[in-house]
Design an enzyme around this catalytic site. Structure first.
Site, PDB file in Angstrom:
ATOM      1  N   HIS A  17     -49.731  38.095   3.134  1.00  0.00           N
ATOM      2  CA  HIS A  17     -49.323  36.762   3.632  1.00  0.00           C
ATOM      3  C   HIS A  17     -49.036  36.869   5.124  1.00  0.00           C
ATOM      4  O   HIS A  17     -48.017  37.419   5.536  1.00  0.00           O
ATOM      5  CB  HIS A  17     -48.067  36.286   2.893  1.00  0.00           C
ATOM      6  CG  HIS A  17     -47.652  34.890   3.276  1.00  0.00           C
ATOM      7  ND1 HIS A  17     -47.437  33.908   2.347  1.00  0.00           N
ATOM      8  CD2 HIS A  17     -47.427  34.313   4.480  1.00  0.00           C
ATOM      9  CE1 HIS A  17     -47.094  32.783   2.961  1.00  0.00           C
ATOM     10  NE2 HIS A  17     -47.073  33.010   4.272  1.00  0.00           N
ATOM     11  N   HIS A  19     -49.514  34.930   9.229  1.00  0.00           N
ATOM     12  CA  HIS A  19     -49.923  33.857  10.149  1.00  0.00           C
ATOM     13  C   HIS A  19     -50.409  34.493  11.445  1.00  0.00           C
ATOM     14  O   HIS A  19     -49.648  35.195  12.117  1.00  0.00           O
ATOM     15  CB  HIS A  19     -48.740  32.928  10.451  1.00  0.00           C
ATOM     16  CG  HIS A  19     -48.211  32.236   9.232  1.00  0.00           C
ATOM     17  ND1 HIS A  19     -48.646  30.991   8.850  1.00  0.00           N
ATOM     18  CD2 HIS A  19     -47.323  32.636   8.287  1.00  0.00           C
ATOM     19  CE1 HIS A  19     -48.027  30.641   7.723  1.00  0.00           C
ATOM     20  NE2 HIS A  19     -47.218  31.624   7.360  1.00  0.00           N
ATOM     21  N   LYS A 103     -54.266  27.718  -0.444  1.00  0.00           N
ATOM     22  CA  LYS A 103     -52.823  27.651  -0.228  1.00  0.00           C
ATOM     23  C   LYS A 103     -52.306  26.247  -0.471  1.00  0.00           C
ATOM     24  O   LYS A 103     -52.841  25.274   0.065  1.00  0.00           O
ATOM     25  CB  LYS A 103     -52.514  28.079   1.217  1.00  0.00           C
ATOM     26  CG  LYS A 103     -51.037  28.022   1.615  1.00  0.00           C
ATOM     27  CD  LYS A 103     -50.219  29.136   1.002  1.00  0.00           C
ATOM     28  CE  LYS A 103     -48.725  28.971   1.252  1.00  0.00           C
ATOM     29  NZ  LYS A 103     -48.280  29.509   2.525  1.00  0.00           N
ATOM     30  N   HIS A 140     -46.469  27.753  -1.459  1.00  0.00           N
ATOM     31  CA  HIS A 140     -45.188  27.659  -0.749  1.00  0.00           C
ATOM     32  C   HIS A 140     -44.258  26.929  -1.717  1.00  0.00           C
ATOM     33  O   HIS A 140     -44.352  25.711  -1.887  1.00  0.00           O
ATOM     34  CB  HIS A 140     -45.350  26.882   0.571  1.00  0.00           C
ATOM     35  CG  HIS A 140     -44.073  26.814   1.347  1.00  0.00           C
ATOM     36  ND1 HIS A 140     -43.839  27.556   2.488  1.00  0.00           N
ATOM     37  CD2 HIS A 140     -42.927  26.139   1.121  1.00  0.00           C
ATOM     38  CE1 HIS A 140     -42.613  27.330   2.931  1.00  0.00           C
ATOM     39  NE2 HIS A 140     -42.036  26.455   2.118  1.00  0.00           N
ATOM     40  N   HIS A 178     -43.406  34.409  -0.496  1.00  0.00           N
ATOM     41  CA  HIS A 178     -42.114  34.651   0.174  1.00  0.00           C
ATOM     42  C   HIS A 178     -40.913  34.171  -0.644  1.00  0.00           C
ATOM     43  O   HIS A 178     -40.199  33.273  -0.232  1.00  0.00           O
ATOM     44  CB  HIS A 178     -42.095  34.044   1.567  1.00  0.00           C
ATOM     45  CG  HIS A 178     -42.728  32.676   1.699  1.00  0.00           C
ATOM     46  ND1 HIS A 178     -42.376  31.598   0.917  1.00  0.00           N
ATOM     47  CD2 HIS A 178     -43.709  32.226   2.505  1.00  0.00           C
ATOM     48  CE1 HIS A 178     -43.098  30.556   1.258  1.00  0.00           C
ATOM     49  NE2 HIS A 178     -43.921  30.912   2.220  1.00  0.00           N
ATOM     50  N   LEU A 223     -38.804  29.434   6.845  1.00  0.00           N
ATOM     51  CA  LEU A 223     -38.808  28.677   5.592  1.00  0.00           C
ATOM     52  C   LEU A 223     -39.640  29.412   4.552  1.00  0.00           C
ATOM     53  O   LEU A 223     -40.728  29.878   4.884  1.00  0.00           O
ATOM     54  CB  LEU A 223     -39.366  27.270   5.818  1.00  0.00           C
ATOM     55  CG  LEU A 223     -38.415  26.341   6.574  1.00  0.00           C
ATOM     56  CD1 LEU A 223     -39.111  25.061   6.991  1.00  0.00           C
ATOM     57  CD2 LEU A 223     -37.178  26.024   5.724  1.00  0.00           C
ATOM     58  N   ASP A 251     -45.257  37.331   5.819  1.00  0.00           N
ATOM     59  CA  ASP A 251     -45.043  35.984   6.367  1.00  0.00           C
ATOM     60  C   ASP A 251     -44.686  36.053   7.853  1.00  0.00           C
ATOM     61  O   ASP A 251     -43.937  35.208   8.344  1.00  0.00           O
ATOM     62  CB  ASP A 251     -43.964  35.219   5.590  1.00  0.00           C
ATOM     63  CG  ASP A 251     -44.028  33.723   5.870  1.00  0.00           C
ATOM     64  OD1 ASP A 251     -45.068  33.248   6.390  1.00  0.00           O
ATOM     65  OD2 ASP A 251     -43.046  33.020   5.585  1.00  0.00           O
ATOM     66  N   HIS A 255     -43.797  32.183  16.942  1.00  0.00           N
ATOM     67  CA  HIS A 255     -43.720  30.927  17.700  1.00  0.00           C
ATOM     68  C   HIS A 255     -43.334  31.268  19.126  1.00  0.00           C
ATOM     69  O   HIS A 255     -42.454  32.104  19.342  1.00  0.00           O
ATOM     70  CB  HIS A 255     -42.647  29.997  17.107  1.00  0.00           C
ATOM     71  CG  HIS A 255     -43.018  29.434  15.770  1.00  0.00           C
ATOM     72  ND1 HIS A 255     -43.862  28.360  15.632  1.00  0.00           N
ATOM     73  CD2 HIS A 255     -42.672  29.806  14.524  1.00  0.00           C
ATOM     74  CE1 HIS A 255     -44.023  28.089  14.341  1.00  0.00           C
ATOM     75  NE2 HIS A 255     -43.311  28.957  13.640  1.00  0.00           N
TER      76      HIS A 255
HETATM   77  O1  DOR Z   1     -41.035  30.216   8.387  1.00  0.00           O
HETATM   78  C1  DOR Z   1     -42.175  29.843   8.176  1.00  0.00           C
HETATM   79  N1  DOR Z   1     -43.103  29.810   9.149  1.00  0.00           N
HETATM   80  N2  DOR Z   1     -42.505  29.429   6.944  1.00  0.00           N
HETATM   81  C2  DOR Z   1     -43.683  28.855   6.692  1.00  0.00           C
HETATM   82  O2  DOR Z   1     -43.903  28.475   5.580  1.00  0.00           O
HETATM   83  C3  DOR Z   1     -44.676  28.636   7.771  1.00  0.00           C
HETATM   84  C4  DOR Z   1     -44.471  29.574   8.866  1.00  0.00           C
HETATM   85  C5  DOR Z   1     -45.218  29.187  10.119  1.00  0.00           C
HETATM   86  O3  DOR Z   1     -46.395  28.863  10.040  1.00  0.00           O
HETATM   87  O4  DOR Z   1     -44.622  29.260  11.206  1.00  0.00           O
HETATM   88 ZN    ZN Z   2     -46.195  31.701   5.581  1.00  0.00          ZN
END
Ligand code: DOR
Ligand code: ZN
Length: 356
Positions: A17, A19, A103, A140, A178, A223, A251, A255
């Site tokens: 998992h 990103h 997903k 999710h 997660h 999250l 996960d 950012h």
């Molecule tokens: O904390 C999170 N960030 N939870 C998610 O489900 C998405 C992820 C994100 O894409 O930043």
């Molecule tokens: Zn995620």
């Protein structure tokens, strides 16, 4: 696996998992993962999300272009389910080997989930097809209903959404992503082998107090949000238990600084640069280092019906302080860095890049 006081050798792990984002940022975000992990399931919550076969093919190409020379890394692509994504796209994408899984984001449950599913019934025909063709559904698992307390949204989802879904589609292969609660741990343990769960490093390390430690800690906001201590303990027991229904999924969700240092900061913890070390710390603290390889490198491939990696990686005992900035490649403004998970903390194990 091989385990001594100061060295761990395990089969190469996979991240089930992840990103990776897109564009220029890919160069920054692929490398810390491909350095350690052989494969990763890449989340589709881009803007716009990955909802077509061609967009997944193109995204996979851009990821592969960003893999540093010398790393062998396979991104496994996912389709982003919406209320009206067609059965044909799902079936063809899976059968052509483009979509590895799909997903399900309940609409408005998390980052870039606005286009997600408003009511699970809306995608029953897609889910029925997935069950028929053996395509995994990644969930999710939080209700998006803001009248439900944020700390209860996962537990409520299990009862009100997951239970009916599994009842209707009993052979569907599902991963509850997660997980953050004791309720989810028990639910997965008591379900059939077609349900599994990923566990992140951060939910093994922090409880909800960490978010408010001396002030508001937006770097620890993700999250599903971290829960009470009893849940963290249950997750640590699950991860280290040797039960095949629990496996690694970081996960890791970077950012940019400006979106974290904000009055409405984004959810997501960037743990990729230290993920395997972070898990190793937990397994060591739990006296369960002998279970690390199964969790990180065996149970995932077994669940997904993929071969276990032959190559080994190694961690060495080397208490070191984690840097508090992860610079973006080609940073051109002062905010272009990420504060990684464990910034300023000491981790005991280091990935050994020279181990062959
Ligand atoms: O904390 C999170 N960030 N939870 C998610 O489900 C998405 C992820 C994100 O894409 O930043
Ligand atoms: Zn995620």
């Amino acid at each position: 696996m091989h385990l001594t006081q100061d060295r761990i050798i395990i089969r190469q792990p996979d991240d089930w998992h992840l990103h990776l984002r897109d564009g220029d940022a890919l160069k920054t975000f692929v490398a810390p993962t491909s350095r350690v992990f052989r494969r990763a399931i890449v989340m589709p919550n881009l803007q716009p999300p990955i909802t077509s076969i061609q967009s997944a093919i193109d995204y996979r190409e851009r990821i592969l272009d960003a893999v540093p020379e010398g790393d062998l890394f396979t991104p496994l692509m996912t389709a982003y389910l919406t209320d009206d994504l067609s059965v044909e796209v799902i079936r063809e994408g899976f059968q052509r080997g483009v979509f590895f899984a799909a997903k399900l984001y309940p609409a408005n449950s998390t980052t870039n989930s606005e286009a997600g599913v408003t009511t699970i019934e809306n995608i029953y025909s897609v889910v029925e097809t997935m069950e028929e063709i053996g395509m995994p559904l990644l969930i999710h698992g939080e209700v998006a209903d803001h009248s439900i307390d944020i700390f209860d949204r996962e537990a409520v989802f299990l009862e009100s959404h997951l239970q009916p879904l599994l009842k209707r589609f009993p052979t569907l292969r599902v991963v509850l992503e997660h997980i953050t609660t004791e309720e989810a741990v028990e639910y997965v343990q008591n379900s059939s082998a077609s349900l599994a769960a990923t566990i992140t490093p951060h939910h093994l390390h922090i409880n909800r107090n960490a978010l408010f430690n001396g002030g508001l800690r937006s770097d620890l906001f993700c999250l599903p949000v971290a829960k009470r201590e009893r849940h963290r303990i249950a997750l640590r027991q699950a991860a280290t238990s040797g039960e095949p229904c629990f496996f690694l999924g970081t996960d890791s969700a970077p950012h940019l600084r400006e979106f974290k240092e904000s009055s409405c900061g984004c959810a997501g913890i960037f743990n990729a640069p230290n993920a395997i070390e972070s898990y190793a710390q937990v397994f060591e603290e739990e006296g369960a280092l002998d279970q690390l390889e199964a969790f990180s490198s065996v149970f995932g491939p077994n669940f997904y019906g993929l071969p276990i990696n032959e190559k080994r990686i190694s961690l060495v005992k080397n208490p070191h302080i984690i840097s508090s900035r992860f610079e973006l490649v080609k940073a051109d403004n002062p905010f272009e860095f990420i504060v990684p998970f464990h910034a300023g903390e000491t981790l005991n194990w280091s990935f050994d890049p020279n181990f062959i």
